[in-house]
Write an enzyme that holds these catalytic residues in place. Structure first.
Site, short mmCIF file in Angstrom:
data_model
loop_
_atom_site.label_atom_id
_atom_site.label_comp_id
_atom_site.label_asym_id
_atom_site.label_seq_id
_atom_site.Cartn_x
_atom_site.Cartn_y
_atom_site.Cartn_z
N HIS A 86 35.56 -37.93 28.20
CA HIS A 86 34.78 -38.50 27.10
C HIS A 86 33.30 -38.56 27.44
O HIS A 86 32.91 -38.47 28.60
CB HIS A 86 35.27 -39.92 26.78
N THR A 87 32.51 -38.74 26.42
CA THR A 87 31.09 -38.98 26.61
C THR A 87 30.51 -39.66 25.38
O THR A 87 31.11 -39.64 24.31
CB THR A 87 30.31 -37.66 26.85
#
Lengths: 118, 158
Positions: B69-70
């Site tokens: 994720h980011t």
């Protein structure tokens, strides 16, 4: 000899107890023989499981109780408490606002909680 | 945060070809581009940001699951997708096991709560072995979607 120790900690991480700190928490918890549980947000979860810790969805400011039962319960609780005191210092937390170390958010009556998060 | 609140059904990939960490992340990000959920001009920047997060510590959280994720300024709401690798991919997981189930999340920088609640939902469901097993056995995107909807319905009921 089994003993139980517990202590309140407060999530000061701006992003809450997300994947990275949950990983650090579980890693630390697995170093100890004691059973380690975390109580908060109306749940009791296994402190050695990242999946469990993530289900707490503990946002910034959430109060949690870390409870250890076993031969090294005290040391385990201290070690995990220290992660919170240092705000999971290996966390890339440079963006944290200084006000997340608001003294009101420190565990009451806990002198070792004075150390501010970096 | 239910699966149906953030998973882009058109981006679900039940049988990804990638065999490396970056390959998986790239394939999943591409699936979000193809589904029109993120701009193709942002693809490289998003892949790079997700890989940078992986450098801090693998998001392979055990049990054959990873949640790469980011945060990224190009999205205005949390968007995610699901991919399954039939053979499993070495993701430098915390327990060392190869990863078969991937949940990729891209969230706006100012919404940490949504990200946390998406992680909560994913981890809650993944504690259920039968959910994992059924997900790995899904034959097509619609199978995956149905299973996610079922999990959503159960989490409302409980």
């Amino acid at each position: 000899m089994n003993q139980t120790h517990s202590r309140e900690v407060i999530v000061a991480l701006e992003q809450g107890l997300h994947a990275r700190p949950a990983d650090l928490f579980a890693r630390e918890a697995r170093r100890w023989q004691s059973r380690i549980e975390v109580v908060g947000n109306a749940q009791r979860v296994d402190g050695k499981s990242i999946l469990d810790l993530l289900t707490l969805a503990a946002e910034a400011g959430t109060r949690l109780v870390v409870e250890a039962t076993g031969p090294d319960a005290r040391e385990a609780v201290d070690a995990i408490g220290s992660l919170f005191e240092h705000n999971f210092a290996t966390e890339a937390n440079s963006a944290l606002h200084p006000d997340t170390t608001d003294p009101e958010r420190q565990p009451p009556g806990d002198a070792s909680g004075e150390r501010a998060a970096v | 945060m239910k699966f149906s609140d953030f998973v882009a059904v058109e981006a679900i990939r039940p049988n990804i070809a990638a065999t490396s960490k970056e390959g998986v992340i790239r394939e999943m990000t591409q699936s979000l581009v193809d589904a029109g959920k993120i701009a193709s001009s942002e693809m490289e920047s998003i892949v790079k940001a997700i890989m940078k997060r992986e450098d801090l510590g693998s998001t392979g959280i055990g049990r054959g699951v990873a949640v790469p994720h980011t945060k990224h300024p190009s999205v205005n709401r949390l968007i995610g997708t699901v991919a399954i690798s039939q053979q499993g991919v070495d993701f430098e997981s915390l327990d060392g096991d190869p990863v078969q189930l991937f949940f990729l999340l891209v969230s706006p920088p100012d919404r940490p709560g949504d990200h946390l609640r998406a992680l909560e939902n994913i981890s809650r469901q993944l504690r259920d072995d039968s959910f994992c097993k059924t997900l790995k056995a899904a034959a097509g995107p619609q199978d995956v979607w149905r299973l996610l909807e079922e999990a959503d319905a159960q989490s409302i009921a409980s």
